[in-house]
Design a protein around this motif. Structure first.
Motif, PDB file in Angstrom:
ATOM      1  N   GLU A  98       2.677   3.342   7.426  1.00  0.00           N
ATOM      2  CA  GLU A  98       1.527   4.058   6.978  1.00  0.00           C
ATOM      3  C   GLU A  98       0.590   3.971   8.331  1.00  0.00           C
ATOM      4  OE1 GLU A  98       0.124   5.998   4.530  1.00  0.00           O
ATOM      5  OE2 GLU A  98       2.459   5.970   4.036  1.00  0.00           O
ATOM      6  N   LEU A  99       0.848   2.824   8.855  1.00  0.00           N
ATOM      7  CA  LEU A  99      -0.021   2.640  10.159  1.00  0.00           C
ATOM      8  C   LEU A  99       0.252   3.824  11.242  1.00  0.00           C
ATOM      9  CD1 LEU A  99      -1.839   1.059  12.062  1.00  0.00           C
ATOM     10  CD2 LEU A  99       0.094  -0.414  12.562  1.00  0.00           C
ATOM     11  N   LEU A 100       1.673   3.851  11.430  1.00  0.00           N
ATOM     12  CA  LEU A 100       2.076   5.075  12.098  1.00  0.00           C
ATOM     13  C   LEU A 100       1.619   6.476  12.016  1.00  0.00           C
ATOM     14  CD1 LEU A 100       5.799   3.690  13.200  1.00  0.00           C
ATOM     15  CD2 LEU A 100       3.656   3.792  14.771  1.00  0.00           C
ATOM     16  N   LYS A 101       1.748   6.759  10.822  1.00  0.00           N
ATOM     17  CA  LYS A 101       1.204   7.929  10.052  1.00  0.00           C
ATOM     18  C   LYS A 101      -0.461   8.240  10.459  1.00  0.00           C
ATOM     19  CE  LYS A 101       4.045   8.788   6.072  1.00  0.00           C
ATOM     20  NZ  LYS A 101       4.753  10.224   6.568  1.00  0.00           N
ATOM     21  N   GLN A 102      -1.060   7.040  10.613  1.00  0.00           N
ATOM     22  CA  GLN A 102      -2.455   7.194  10.830  1.00  0.00           C
ATOM     23  C   GLN A 102      -2.837   7.370  12.477  1.00  0.00           C
ATOM     24  OE1 GLN A 102      -4.797   7.706   8.566  1.00  0.00           O
ATOM     25  NE2 GLN A 102      -3.043   7.361   6.947  1.00  0.00           N
ATOM     26  N   LEU A 103      -1.686   6.663  12.886  1.00  0.00           N
ATOM     27  CA  LEU A 103      -1.764   6.760  14.636  1.00  0.00           C
ATOM     28  C   LEU A 103      -1.327   7.983  15.320  1.00  0.00           C
ATOM     29  CD1 LEU A 103      -0.910   3.265  15.399  1.00  0.00           C
ATOM     30  CD2 LEU A 103      -3.334   4.217  15.310  1.00  0.00           C
ATOM     31  N   ASP A 151      -0.795  16.301   8.179  1.00  0.00           N
ATOM     32  CA  ASP A 151      -0.559  15.673   9.664  1.00  0.00           C
ATOM     33  C   ASP A 151      -0.055  14.172   9.237  1.00  0.00           C
ATOM     34  OD1 ASP A 151      -2.808  14.250   9.056  1.00  0.00           O
ATOM     35  OD2 ASP A 151      -3.721  14.558  11.086  1.00  0.00           O
ATOM     36  N   GLN A 152       0.769  14.084   8.153  1.00  0.00           N
ATOM     37  CA  GLN A 152       1.145  12.762   7.858  1.00  0.00           C
ATOM     38  C   GLN A 152       2.810  12.779   8.023  1.00  0.00           C
ATOM     39  OE1 GLN A 152      -1.091   9.978   6.858  1.00  0.00           O
ATOM     40  NE2 GLN A 152      -2.136  11.403   8.181  1.00  0.00           N
ATOM     41  N   SER A 153       3.446  13.330   8.811  1.00  0.00           N
ATOM     42  CA  SER A 153       4.796  13.883   8.953  1.00  0.00           C
ATOM     43  C   SER A 153       5.438  12.448   9.542  1.00  0.00           C
ATOM     44  CB  SER A 153       5.236  14.960   9.674  1.00  0.00           C
ATOM     45  OG  SER A 153       6.588  15.126   9.667  1.00  0.00           O
ATOM     46  N   PHE A 154       4.978  11.761  10.630  1.00  0.00           N
ATOM     47  CA  PHE A 154       5.745  10.897  11.363  1.00  0.00           C
ATOM     48  C   PHE A 154       5.370   9.531  10.768  1.00  0.00           C
ATOM     49  CE2 PHE A 154       6.728   7.900  14.940  1.00  0.00           C
ATOM     50  CZ  PHE A 154       8.065   8.327  14.995  1.00  0.00           C
ATOM     51  N   PRO A 155       5.960   8.459  10.497  1.00  0.00           N
ATOM     52  CA  PRO A 155       7.636   8.704  10.192  1.00  0.00           C
ATOM     53  C   PRO A 155       7.546   8.998   8.639  1.00  0.00           C
ATOM     54  CG  PRO A 155       6.990   6.322  10.367  1.00  0.00           C
ATOM     55  CD  PRO A 155       5.599   7.108  10.536  1.00  0.00           C
TER      56      PRO A 155
END
Length: 181
Positions: A72-77, A88-92
């Protein structure tokens, strides 16, 4: 224990046996979600069935919460747009993260006999995320790495008489096996 291996194998084989072209994006999405939930449930069920004094369940929870929070942190960054343009929440890939955290937990806690079919089921989840047009391959690979790393960091083997540990460096990699007699 035999039931868990058979259930994971049967679910994976029944889903893979359908020709890919005949399955819609929603069906791939639903299949991946079902297998992800099944992997988590199997991990918790094994903890209870093996009379693990809730240690296994705690370790699985740590793996799921840690890997989920990292994802979730990576999705937000990162803000990578999904292939289907939905957001825009594809990764990861969160589904893949949770599937591999569950499979990695089962591998390390209960051994390769359970871990191998669980890992194959987790790989199927990653496949469904790409097939359903929700993720790119790099999203799935990142999710798998995050899930596996968290599982390996927070999980201790139930029986430490035999330990299997993957390793790698810039010149190659392998598996190290240690046994107590």
């Amino acid at each position: 224990m035999q039931f868990a291996k058979l259930a994971i194998a049967a679910a994976t084989l029944s889903l893979v046996s359908v020709p890919a072209a005949a399955v819609t994006n929603d069906q791939w999405d639903n299949a991946g979600t079902a297998v992800t939930i099944g992997l988590m449930a199997t991990g918790y069920g094994l903890s209870i069935a093996k009379e693990d004094n809730w240690q296994g369940a705690k370790q699985l929870t740590f793996a799921l919460v840690g890997s989920g929070a990292t994802t979730e942190l990576l999705k937000q960054l990162v803000h990578e747009e999904r292939p289907n343009g939905e957001n825009d929440q594809s990764f990861p890939s969160g589904h893949t993260t949770i599937a591999f955290a569950s499979a990695g937990f089962m591998q390390k806690r209960y051994g390769w006999q359970i871990g191998l079919p669980a890992t194959l089921a987790a790989a199927f989840v990653g496949f469904t995320r790409v097939q359903s047009n929700n993720h790119y391959i790099q999203d799935v690979v990142a999710g798998a790495v995050i899930g596996e790393v968290w599982a390996w960091v927070v999980t201790k083997p139930l029986n430490d008489n035999v330990q299997v540990m993957p390793w790698g460096d810039s010149k190659g990699g392998g598996v190290s096996v240690a046994a107590k007699f």
